[in-house]
Design an enzyme around this catalytic site. Structure first.
Site, PDB file in Angstrom:
ATOM      1  N   GLU A   1      27.662 -25.047   9.500  1.00  0.00           N
ATOM      2  CA  GLU A   1      28.284 -25.410  10.779  1.00  0.00           C
ATOM      3  C   GLU A   1      29.142 -26.657  10.672  1.00  0.00           C
ATOM      4  OE1 GLU A   1      25.205 -24.472  10.216  1.00  0.00           O
ATOM      5  OE2 GLU A   1      24.261 -23.488  11.932  1.00  0.00           O
TER       6      GLU A   1
ATOM      7  N   LYS B   1      13.754 -23.424   2.905  1.00  0.00           N
ATOM      8  CA  LYS B   1      14.953 -23.347   2.065  1.00  0.00           C
ATOM      9  C   LYS B   1      14.559 -23.293   0.603  1.00  0.00           C
ATOM     10  CE  LYS B   1      19.608 -24.440   2.629  1.00  0.00           C
ATOM     11  NZ  LYS B   1      20.627 -25.454   2.823  1.00  0.00           N
TER      12      LYS B   1
ATOM     13  N   TRP C   1      18.110 -19.548   2.700  1.00  0.00           N
ATOM     14  CA  TRP C   1      17.154 -19.600   3.798  1.00  0.00           C
ATOM     15  C   TRP C   1      16.160 -18.439   3.769  1.00  0.00           C
ATOM     16  CZ3 TRP C   1      16.775 -23.967   6.077  1.00  0.00           C
ATOM     17  CH2 TRP C   1      17.890 -24.742   6.373  1.00  0.00           C
TER      18      TRP C   1
ATOM     19  N   THR D   1      25.189 -18.019   8.989  1.00  0.00           N
ATOM     20  CA  THR D   1      24.079 -18.851   8.563  1.00  0.00           C
ATOM     21  C   THR D   1      22.810 -18.336   9.212  1.00  0.00           C
ATOM     22  OG1 THR D   1      23.118 -21.044   8.602  1.00  0.00           O
ATOM     23  CG2 THR D   1      24.641 -20.528  10.390  1.00  0.00           C
TER      24      THR D   1
HETATM   25  P1  ADP Z   1      24.547 -25.034   2.931  1.00  0.00           P
HETATM   26  O1  ADP Z   1      25.008 -23.670   2.617  1.00  0.00           O
HETATM   27  O2  ADP Z   1      25.594 -26.089   2.827  1.00  0.00           O
HETATM   28  O3  ADP Z   1      23.243 -25.414   2.276  1.00  0.00           O
HETATM   29  P2  ADP Z   1      23.161 -24.312   5.343  1.00  0.00           P
HETATM   30  O4  ADP Z   1      23.784 -24.192   6.672  1.00  0.00           O
HETATM   31  O5  ADP Z   1      22.651 -23.108   4.655  1.00  0.00           O
HETATM   32  O6  ADP Z   1      24.258 -25.023   4.498  1.00  0.00           O
HETATM   33  O7  ADP Z   1      21.993 -25.374   5.368  1.00  0.00           O
HETATM   34  C1  ADP Z   1      22.090 -26.585   6.053  1.00  0.00           C
HETATM   35  C2  ADP Z   1      20.741 -27.260   6.127  1.00  0.00           C
HETATM   36  O8  ADP Z   1      20.258 -27.555   4.818  1.00  0.00           O
HETATM   37  C3  ADP Z   1      20.758 -28.581   6.833  1.00  0.00           C
HETATM   38  O9  ADP Z   1      20.720 -28.451   8.220  1.00  0.00           O
HETATM   39  C4  ADP Z   1      19.505 -29.238   6.265  1.00  0.00           C
HETATM   40  O10 ADP Z   1      18.337 -28.752   6.900  1.00  0.00           O
HETATM   41  C5  ADP Z   1      19.503 -28.751   4.845  1.00  0.00           C
HETATM   42  N1  ADP Z   1      20.162 -29.737   3.973  1.00  0.00           N
HETATM   43  C6  ADP Z   1      21.425 -29.724   3.520  1.00  0.00           C
HETATM   44  N2  ADP Z   1      21.680 -30.787   2.733  1.00  0.00           N
HETATM   45  C7  ADP Z   1      20.544 -31.511   2.691  1.00  0.00           C
HETATM   46  C8  ADP Z   1      20.154 -32.748   2.056  1.00  0.00           C
HETATM   47  N3  ADP Z   1      20.989 -33.439   1.290  1.00  0.00           N
HETATM   48  N4  ADP Z   1      18.895 -33.178   2.258  1.00  0.00           N
HETATM   49  C9  ADP Z   1      18.020 -32.495   3.026  1.00  0.00           C
HETATM   50  N5  ADP Z   1      18.325 -31.337   3.645  1.00  0.00           N
HETATM   51  C10 ADP Z   1      19.563 -30.852   3.487  1.00  0.00           C
END
Ligand code: ADP
Length: 544
Positions: A334, A443, A448, A190
């Protein structure tokens, strides 16, 4: 510790092959469907998935893959990749899903850092791997996901093997090796925090427990009667654990391949009878646009799990008009990723609709298995008053305790909680709402972008004094980067000069949507940049 008063229950090790074998025995005829690179549909059953996964496992063992080895995958969501999800951990190796959308330097870094010795390569990514092959000397064998002839030869990848041909010679029977359920099974990097991407290492036990959790009706609600479409990539928190939960419950499974546009997804939804989808809002907005443009319905789709970024009200409402319940999930790589989910509890279900709608736009409540606390600056815990925001910390059996090779140092606090880098509050009903982010990232479309990396390069331009990269709201991508600059005295700079300066040093899709020159950066008393001020000022810059 007290001596154990043993029960009479059997020791049943929670490993990933038990999921596959369950599906093969109990849901043998249920379909797994995949869209291939050329757009055509591939279709087989759980019995076939299990046979080919066992063949692949046998092939990998014959090639010398051992317990604890790391096998990388660089692939879209399709049946080949899903087979890797079983074959690799099934023999005690680690399935390392590499994100192909990262900058090439980062892809090479990750493959090298994880010490991948074998790499499963999608037909679409052979050229990408050819470009970085010199930087990943640990990889001793590349296996192309397809049959001989699927990509032009020769490649620059040495004596490549072709997955379909490789496994064809193998037996579809296997005695899955036995090992401890705490054995590492999957690895996912990540970039959600500063510095180089960091590896999160899942275990068999965490994966099985997470699958049980997400299947529950109050969570992702998956059953044998569902048809599930994972539009979150398999390299993003293992597509939210869906390939494993699907085998556990025996749902039909529809893998969209690289065709994540509205047109192709809508076709799958309608023709395959998809009931449940998951992914970032960007993807479902494209599906909606396509359906609205052609005046089409969404078939029997009833539930969309939306996460990665906040669920926009407009997506919720437009989906509702089409008879689809959009449910928000919050989580991170995580956290495997299920952290919270926006489904009603008994109190919220009794709210008048308007109040319930507001409530369910919060990131949601905790499933069993996740504990959460909000910590204030003085170290105290915030009250659950739905107002007092602080840092969000979590704890549980599918939440990481740190990063691969100890990167980033110790993560857990004295109580065993992990810091998420998200900021928010919890209300009296137990619902968490994100209000900010302490990690300095943007994001965009679920991927990211590192502010710091861009700032670093931008500051290298001779005219620049200070550079700040912040997120601005974007209708399609949720967030896009803006570059805010101050210049050295007497210097001048055109937007295009800066874009030329960044070009080639960052991934193209990281390019800021605008470059804004200001006179003075807002600073704190201690000389730190007040990014929050910039974010507030420019949040609507792109929609103006
Ligand atoms: P994923 O691949 O599941 O998106 P990441 O580790 O790349 O996981 O991203 C996680 C981050 O994305 C979280 O810490 C948060 O900042 C953001 N995020 C995930 N879900 C949400 C949500 N429903 N609303 C707002 N932010 C979110």
């Amino acid at each position: 510790m007290q001596q154990v008063n043993y029960s009479l229950m059997q020791d049943f090790t929670l490993t990933i092959p038990t999921l596959l074998e369950h599906a093969a025995t109990n849901h043998a005829a249920t379909e797994v469907v995949a869209r291939q690179q050329d757009g055509s549909i591939f279709r087989y059953t759980y019995a076939d998935l299990a046979n080919r996964s066992r063949q692949a496992a046998n092939a990998l063992m014959r090639l010398g893959v051992k317990y604890g080895d790391v096998v990388g995958t660089l692939a879209w969501n399709h049946h080949w990749h899903m087979e890797c999800f079983y074959a690799i951990p099934g023999i005690g190796a680690v399935c390392h899903t590499v994100n192909p959308r990262l900058f090439e330097e980062q892809i090479a870094y990750i493959i090298d850092h994880a010490q991948d010795t074998f790499l499963m390569v999608d037909q679409d990514f052979v050229e990408l791997v050819e470009r970085i092959v010199d930087k990943i000397p640990n990889v001793k064998q590349f296996i192309i996901l397809g049959a001989h002839g699927c990509v032009p030869e020769p490649t620059r990848l040495g004596d490549v093997l072709y997955y379909d041909d490789l496994i064809a010679a193998q037996s579809p029977e296997i005695e899955w090796p036995e090992f401890d359920e705490r054995t590492a099974s999957g690895l996912c990097y990540t970039s959600g925090t500063t510095g180089n991407p960091k590896g999160v290492l899942y275990s068999h036990r965490s994966t099985v427990l997470h699958s049980m959790a997400i299947a529950q009706p109050d969570n992702l609600s998956l059953s044998a009667l569902d048809c599930v479409l994972p539009a979150a990539p398999l390299y993003h928190a293992q597509s939210w654990g869906l390939p494993y939960a699907a085998c556990m419950v025996g749902s039909k499974f529809v893998l969209p391949g690289r065709h994540l546009d509205g047109e192709h997804l809508l076709q799958l939804i309608r023709e395959e009878g998809v009931t449940t989808g998951c992914g970032v809002p960007t993807i479902w907005t494209m599906v909606l646009e396509c359906a609205e443009k052609h005046g089409l319905d969404l078939g029997v789709l009833r539930c969309l799990l939306i996460g990665g970024t906040a669920l926009p009200t407009s997506v919720r409402d437009r989906m509702r008009d089409k008879g689809v319940d959009a449910v928000q999930i919050w989580g991170m790589t995580e956290t495997s990723p299920l952290g919270t989910i926006g489904r009603p509890n008994r109190q919220v279900a009794a709210f008048p609709q308007e109040q319930r709608d507001v409530q369910l736009l919060k990131q949601g409540r905790l499933p069993w298995g996740v504990q959460m606390k909000i910590v204030l600056e003085d170290g105290s815990r915030a009250p659950h008053d739905g107002e007092t925001s602080g840092d969000i910390w979590v704890k549980g059996p599918w939440i990481t305790r740190g990063y691969l090779h100890g990167d980033g140092g110790d993560q857990l606090d004295g109580e065993g909680f992990f810091p998420t880098g998200d900021v928010g509050h919890i209300d009296q009903y137990g619902y968490m709402k994100i209000t900010d982010r302490s990690k300095d990232v943007i994001k965009s479309g679920g991927e990211w972008i590192s502010s710091i990396d861009i700032e670093d390069i931008a500051s290298g331009h001779p005219a620049v004094s200070m550079a700040a990269v912040i997120a601005a709201y974007h209708e399609k991508w949720d967030e896009r980067p803006l570059l805010v600059l101050t210049l050295k005295e007497g210097a001048s700079l055109q937007k295009q000069d800066m874009l030329d300066h960044l070009s080639g040093k960052i991934a193209k899709w990281w390019t800021p949507d605008d470059v804004i020159v200001i006179d003075e950066m807002p600073m704190t008393a201690t000389g730190k940049l007040r990014k929050l001020d910039l974010r507030e000022k420019y949040w609507n810059h792109l929609s103006r």
